[in-house]
Design a protein around this motif. Structure first.
Motif, PDB file in Angstrom:
ATOM      1  N   GLU A   1      -9.963   1.765  -3.370  1.00  3.64           N
ATOM      2  CA  GLU A   1      -8.939   1.045  -2.816  1.00  3.64           C
ATOM      3  C   GLU A   1      -8.265  -0.030  -3.576  1.00  3.64           C
ATOM      4  O   GLU A   1      -8.867  -0.389  -4.388  1.00  3.64           O
ATOM      5  N   THR A   2      -7.176  -0.105  -3.063  1.00  2.35           N
ATOM      6  CA  THR A   2      -6.214  -1.143  -3.919  1.00  2.35           C
ATOM      7  C   THR A   2      -6.252  -2.371  -3.469  1.00  2.35           C
ATOM      8  O   THR A   2      -5.497  -3.375  -3.963  1.00  2.35           O
TER       9      THR A   2
ATOM     10  N   VAL B   1       0.876  -1.388   0.112  1.00  4.23           N
ATOM     11  CA  VAL B   1      -0.037   0.111  -0.083  1.00  4.23           C
ATOM     12  C   VAL B   1       0.986   1.253  -0.014  1.00  4.23           C
ATOM     13  O   VAL B   1       0.542   2.130  -0.682  1.00  4.23           O
ATOM     14  N   TRP B   2       1.988   1.141   0.632  1.00  2.00           N
ATOM     15  CA  TRP B   2       2.806   2.315   0.368  1.00  2.00           C
ATOM     16  C   TRP B   2       3.470   2.570  -0.829  1.00  2.00           C
ATOM     17  O   TRP B   2       3.585   3.652  -1.295  1.00  2.00           O
ATOM     18  N   GLU B   3       3.786   1.477  -1.460  1.00  4.59           N
ATOM     19  CA  GLU B   3       4.223   1.505  -2.971  1.00  4.59           C
ATOM     20  C   GLU B   3       2.969   2.096  -3.783  1.00  4.59           C
ATOM     21  O   GLU B   3       3.204   3.091  -4.682  1.00  4.59           O
ATOM     22  N   ALA B   4       1.706   1.732  -3.648  1.00  4.35           N
ATOM     23  CA  ALA B   4       0.827   2.177  -4.299  1.00  4.35           C
ATOM     24  C   ALA B   4       0.649   3.881  -4.184  1.00  4.35           C
ATOM     25  O   ALA B   4       0.463   4.646  -5.043  1.00  4.35           O
ATOM     26  N   ARG B   5       0.648   4.103  -2.805  1.00  2.00           N
ATOM     27  CA  ARG B   5       0.554   5.545  -2.444  1.00  2.00           C
ATOM     28  C   ARG B   5       1.835   6.440  -3.123  1.00  2.00           C
ATOM     29  O   ARG B   5       1.403   7.584  -3.536  1.00  2.00           O
ATOM     30  N   GLY B   6       2.800   5.986  -3.210  1.00  2.00           N
ATOM     31  CA  GLY B   6       3.947   6.480  -3.879  1.00  2.00           C
ATOM     32  C   GLY B   6       3.658   6.783  -5.295  1.00  2.00           C
ATOM     33  O   GLY B   6       4.052   7.863  -5.884  1.00  2.00           O
ATOM     34  N   ALA B   7       3.332   5.701  -5.928  1.00  2.00           N
ATOM     35  CA  ALA B   7       3.197   5.564  -7.309  1.00  2.00           C
ATOM     36  C   ALA B   7       1.858   6.473  -7.606  1.00  2.00           C
ATOM     37  O   ALA B   7       1.734   7.404  -8.600  1.00  2.00           O
ATOM     38  N   ALA B   8       0.758   6.706  -6.649  1.00  2.00           N
ATOM     39  CA  ALA B   8      -0.179   7.597  -7.076  1.00  2.00           C
ATOM     40  C   ALA B   8       0.410   9.062  -6.829  1.00  2.00           C
ATOM     41  O   ALA B   8       0.014   9.847  -7.817  1.00  2.00           O
ATOM     42  N   GLN B   9       1.100   9.517  -6.002  1.00  2.00           N
ATOM     43  CA  GLN B   9       1.688  10.717  -5.969  1.00  2.00           C
ATOM     44  C   GLN B   9       2.572  11.081  -7.250  1.00  2.00           C
ATOM     45  O   GLN B   9       2.496  12.057  -7.793  1.00  2.00           O
TER      46      GLN B   9
ATOM     47  N   ASP C   1      -4.524   2.353   2.126  1.00  2.00           N
ATOM     48  CA  ASP C   1      -5.143   1.635   1.028  1.00  2.00           C
ATOM     49  C   ASP C   1      -6.027   2.299  -0.070  1.00  2.00           C
ATOM     50  O   ASP C   1      -6.022   1.857  -1.229  1.00  2.00           O
ATOM     51  N   ALA C   2      -6.427   3.643   0.424  1.00  2.00           N
ATOM     52  CA  ALA C   2      -6.922   4.338  -0.764  1.00  2.00           C
ATOM     53  C   ALA C   2      -6.047   5.713  -1.009  1.00  2.00           C
ATOM     54  O   ALA C   2      -5.684   6.542  -0.133  1.00  2.00           O
ATOM     55  N   PRO C   3      -5.100   5.683  -1.920  1.00  2.00           N
ATOM     56  CA  PRO C   3      -4.224   6.545  -2.321  1.00  2.00           C
ATOM     57  C   PRO C   3      -4.556   8.008  -2.098  1.00  2.00           C
ATOM     58  O   PRO C   3      -3.611   8.778  -2.019  1.00  2.00           O
ATOM     59  N   TYR C   4      -5.625   8.294  -2.760  1.00  2.00           N
ATOM     60  CA  TYR C   4      -6.100   9.442  -2.558  1.00  2.00           C
ATOM     61  C   TYR C   4      -7.184  10.078  -1.826  1.00  2.00           C
ATOM     62  O   TYR C   4      -7.691  11.070  -1.663  1.00  2.00           O
ATOM     63  N   GLY C   5      -7.590   8.946  -0.927  1.00  2.00           N
ATOM     64  CA  GLY C   5      -9.041   9.338  -0.070  1.00  2.00           C
ATOM     65  C   GLY C   5      -8.834   9.300   1.366  1.00  2.00           C
ATOM     66  O   GLY C   5      -9.661   9.617   2.197  1.00  2.00           O
ATOM     67  N   ARG C   6      -7.643   9.252   2.048  1.00  2.00           N
ATOM     68  CA  ARG C   6      -7.579   9.338   3.300  1.00  2.00           C
ATOM     69  C   ARG C   6      -6.505  10.253   3.833  1.00  2.00           C
ATOM     70  O   ARG C   6      -5.717  10.782   3.215  1.00  2.00           O
ATOM     71  N   GLY C   7      -6.219  10.024   5.301  1.00  2.00           N
ATOM     72  CA  GLY C   7      -5.350  10.873   6.075  1.00  2.00           C
ATOM     73  C   GLY C   7      -3.985  11.073   5.240  1.00  2.00           C
ATOM     74  O   GLY C   7      -3.344  12.394   5.063  1.00  2.00           O
TER      75      GLY C   7
END
Length: 254
Positions: free
Chosen positions: A177-178, A64-72, A231-237
């Motif tokens: 969510e991913t 999930v951290w990798e997905a967040r980084g890819a989203a950014q 888990d939600a790259p654009y939706g949470r804190g």
């Protein structure tokens, strides 16, 4: 409700449940019970299950951290390509340049102020954002270069529009969510099993054992919350932000 308040309540609830079970279970143990009689195989199995679950948790957090980084990074690419369109339009006549930049600003402003909230709530892109990007595309592609100098700038501008479109599509694919539901099922069941196994070691109601049991259950709750939050790259804190847009287009505001 604040996500950090949810985390605090989840950790407190996990501690309370575990400690309550320990206290109730302790009352049922006879006075002559000897905790040293726990079979060695149970200790070995408990250790191995804990190690396996720790590996699963680590992989889930890394995913999930990798997905967040890819989203950014996707957001950065989209904003950078928009900035390139606005900058490279300088070679065009004033009227054409102003129209392209106005359309770019309208799209960027909508993404920051409207679509970002829509995306975090629904997990998908908005039709209005798609229409605004199409307007940018038309402003760039419909103009016929008047000379070779403008002609040399035309194709790079079209390419940058394609980059924006590709980055936007990637943003839409990652908006929800991913983590698959079956993975969440495994994580939650694994947490219950892992925490439950501490009772097989005949834990007593001493201060040290109660403290360790509470801290262990709180740690599991925190790690699961961390996975849920990422888990939600654009939706949470701790999600990806629209900062690249506001950095490259300061006039849009926060």
């Amino acid at each position: 409700m604040s996500e950090w308040l949810v985390l605090s309540l989840a950790m407190a609830a996990a501690c309370a449940v575990v400690l309550t079970i320990v206290v109730i279970n302790h009352r049922r143990i006879p006075d002559d019970d000897d905790p040293s009689e726990t079979p060695d195989v149970i200790e070995y199995m408990t250790m191995m299950i804990g190690v396996i679950y720790a590996i699963v948790l680590g992989l889930a957090i890394a995913g999930v951290w990798e997905a967040r980084g890819a989203a950014q990074e996707t957001v950065r690419q989209e904003a950078q390509a928009l900035h390139e369109i606005s900058a490279r339009a300088e070679v065009y006549p004033q009227e054409v340049r102003a129209r392209i930049r106005a359309d770019v600003d309208a799209y960027a402003s909508y993404v920051v102020h409207d679509e970002w909230k829509h995306m975090s709530e629904t997990g998908e892109l908005s039709d209005e954002g798609t229409a605004l990007l199409e307007k940018v595309r038309r402003s760039v592609t419909d103009y016929r270069p008047a000379n070779d100098f403008e002609g040399q700038a035309y194709q790079p501008l079209v390419d940058q529009v394609a980059v924006v479109d590709d980055a936007r599509n990637a943003r839409g694919q990652n908006a929800g969510e991913t983590m698959p539901g079956v993975v969440w099922f495994g994580l939650i069941v694994g947490a219950l099993v892992t925490v439950g196994l501490i009772f097989t070691l005949q834990i007593r109601r001493t201060g040290r054992e109660l403290l360790l049991a509470g801290l262990f259950s709180a740690l599991i709750a925190f790690l699961l919350f961390l996975i849920w939050d990422f888990d939600a790259p654009y939706g949470r804190g701790m999600s990806a932000t629209s900062t690249p847009f506001t950095d490259l287009f300061p006039r849009l505001g926060g």
